[in-house]
Scaffold this active site. Structure first.
Site, mmCIF file in Angstrom:
data_model
loop_
_atom_site.group_PDB
_atom_site.id
_atom_site.type_symbol
_atom_site.label_atom_id
_atom_site.label_comp_id
_atom_site.label_asym_id
_atom_site.label_seq_id
_atom_site.Cartn_x
_atom_site.Cartn_y
_atom_site.Cartn_z
ATOM 1 N N HIS A 187 7.621 -1.625 1.140
ATOM 2 C CA HIS A 187 6.420 -2.056 0.423
ATOM 3 C C HIS A 187 5.819 -3.341 0.988
ATOM 4 C CE1 HIS A 187 8.221 0.328 -3.155
ATOM 5 N NE2 HIS A 187 7.498 1.106 -2.365
ATOM 6 N N GLY A 206 20.558 -1.161 -6.723
ATOM 7 C CA GLY A 206 19.683 -1.893 -7.625
ATOM 8 C C GLY A 206 18.286 -1.340 -7.773
ATOM 9 N N SER A 207 18.153 -0.025 -7.821
ATOM 10 C CA SER A 207 16.848 0.589 -8.037
ATOM 11 C C SER A 207 16.949 1.647 -9.119
ATOM 12 C CB SER A 207 16.325 1.233 -6.748
ATOM 13 O OG SER A 207 15.102 1.915 -6.986
ATOM 14 N N CYS A 222 -12.687 -15.392 9.155
ATOM 15 C CA CYS A 222 -13.969 -14.707 8.962
ATOM 16 C C CYS A 222 -14.546 -14.864 7.558
ATOM 17 C CB CYS A 222 -13.831 -13.226 9.302
ATOM 18 S SG CYS A 222 -12.965 -12.257 8.033
ATOM 19 N N VAL A 227 9.937 -6.956 -1.835
ATOM 20 C CA VAL A 227 8.954 -7.697 -1.027
ATOM 21 C C VAL A 227 9.338 -9.166 -0.902
ATOM 22 C CG1 VAL A 227 7.066 -6.119 -1.556
ATOM 23 C CG2 VAL A 227 7.478 -8.083 -3.063
#
Length: 296
Positions: A131, A230-231, A193, A115
């Site tokens: 993600h 890299g996971s 809002c 992310v």
């Protein structure tokens, strides 16, 4: 079998794995699936390290964030401090090598579990951010999206000097702070809002949007090979694509400094630093790959 050509250190198995990686890249049509380990050389720590054990507790869940004002205060206080590390990180040699291979047509698509936006910063603007991305925020009431930089300025105005001093930061931008600091933090509502703002990322307990998942499956279906960078593939979010590729007979190569849940499905593995491996692989592809007899 011939003798493997030189590799950036490691074992004979790493050398063979690098040869397989280069051969597949040379054939083009490779889809990259990247994880937190690709960003460690940019100064962002991964979740587990080489041992596979989690560096900290389970991250905040979607249910906790949406159901508790105190939880949201804790999240935004820690994230406000950690954002400085994420925003200041630069793409490393691994990100740049992936982009070089994409521009040359050897990598056809990039799916990232990260992310941090570093693929995008390296020029890979078409990467599928599985993600989401920390640089965006979304209002849970009106669904308006906005810039994290804009929110950061608002939080700084509300909490001047809050992030002075060092803090340990995790891959999702979450810094470790004392409860005393958290309790005094002021959270900014949606400017449009007044609703609850959430980073535009997928929390634990939250599902990846179905169209995004389907897009990833389509990319994997069209791939000549899937390369994991890299996971640890600990969560199903990324592992499902490795399993999908393996079932279809698509070769999978895993480059990761530590065991992964997908190892038994991989045609080859390389357990070396990603920056060096990808830079070397890109160099060999540019030079015109010539493999050795017996390469798997």
């Amino acid at each position: 079998m011939g003798v493997p050509v030189a590799s950036p250190g490691g074992t004979a198995a790493d050398a063979v794995g690098l040869e397989v990686l280069v051969r597949l890249l040379a054939g083009r049509g490779v889809v990259v699936l990247s994880g937190a380990g690709l960003s460690t050389e940019s100064g962002i720590p991964d979740y587990r390290g080489e041992t596979g054990s989690r560096r900290r507790g389970v991250p905040m869940t979607y249910q906790e964030f949406t159901g508790s004002e105190a939880a949201r205060r804790r999240y935004w206080a820690r994230s406000h401090v950690g954002w400085r590390t994420i925003a200041g990180a630069e793409p490393n040699a691994g990100h740049r090598a992936v982009e070089q291979l994409r521009r040359s047509g050897h990598v056809s698509a990039v799916i990232t579990q990260n992310v941090d936006g570093l693929h995008r910063a390296a020029g890979t603007r078409g990467a599928v951010e599985l993600h989401g991305a920390l640089h965006r925020v979304v209002c849970l009431a009106c669904r308006r999206t906005g810039s994290r930089e804009e929110l950061d300025r608002r939080l700084e105005e509300l909490n001047g000097g809050f992030r002075d001093g060092p803090a340990r930061v995790n891959p999702d931008g979450d810094a470790e702070l004392s409860q005393e600091l958290v309790d005094g933090f002021r959270v900014a509502p949606c400017a449009a809002c007044g609703g609850v703002l959430k980073p535009d990322v997928v929390f634990f307990g939250e599902s990846v949007p179905r169209p995004r998942v389907q897009r990833c499956y389509e990319l994997v279906d069209a791939a000549q090979a899937l390369v994991v960078l890299g996971s640890s593939l600990t969560v199903m979010s990324g592992l499902r694509f490795v399993r999908h590729a393996a079932r279809a007979g698509t070769p999978v190569v895993i480059v990761n400094q530590g065991a992964t849940r997908g190892d038994e499905l991989a045609a080859a593995r390389v357990a070396l630093p990603l920056g060096a491996v990808l830079t070397e692989a890109a160099r060999r592809v540019r030079a015109g790959w010539r493999g050795y007899a017996g390469t798997p």
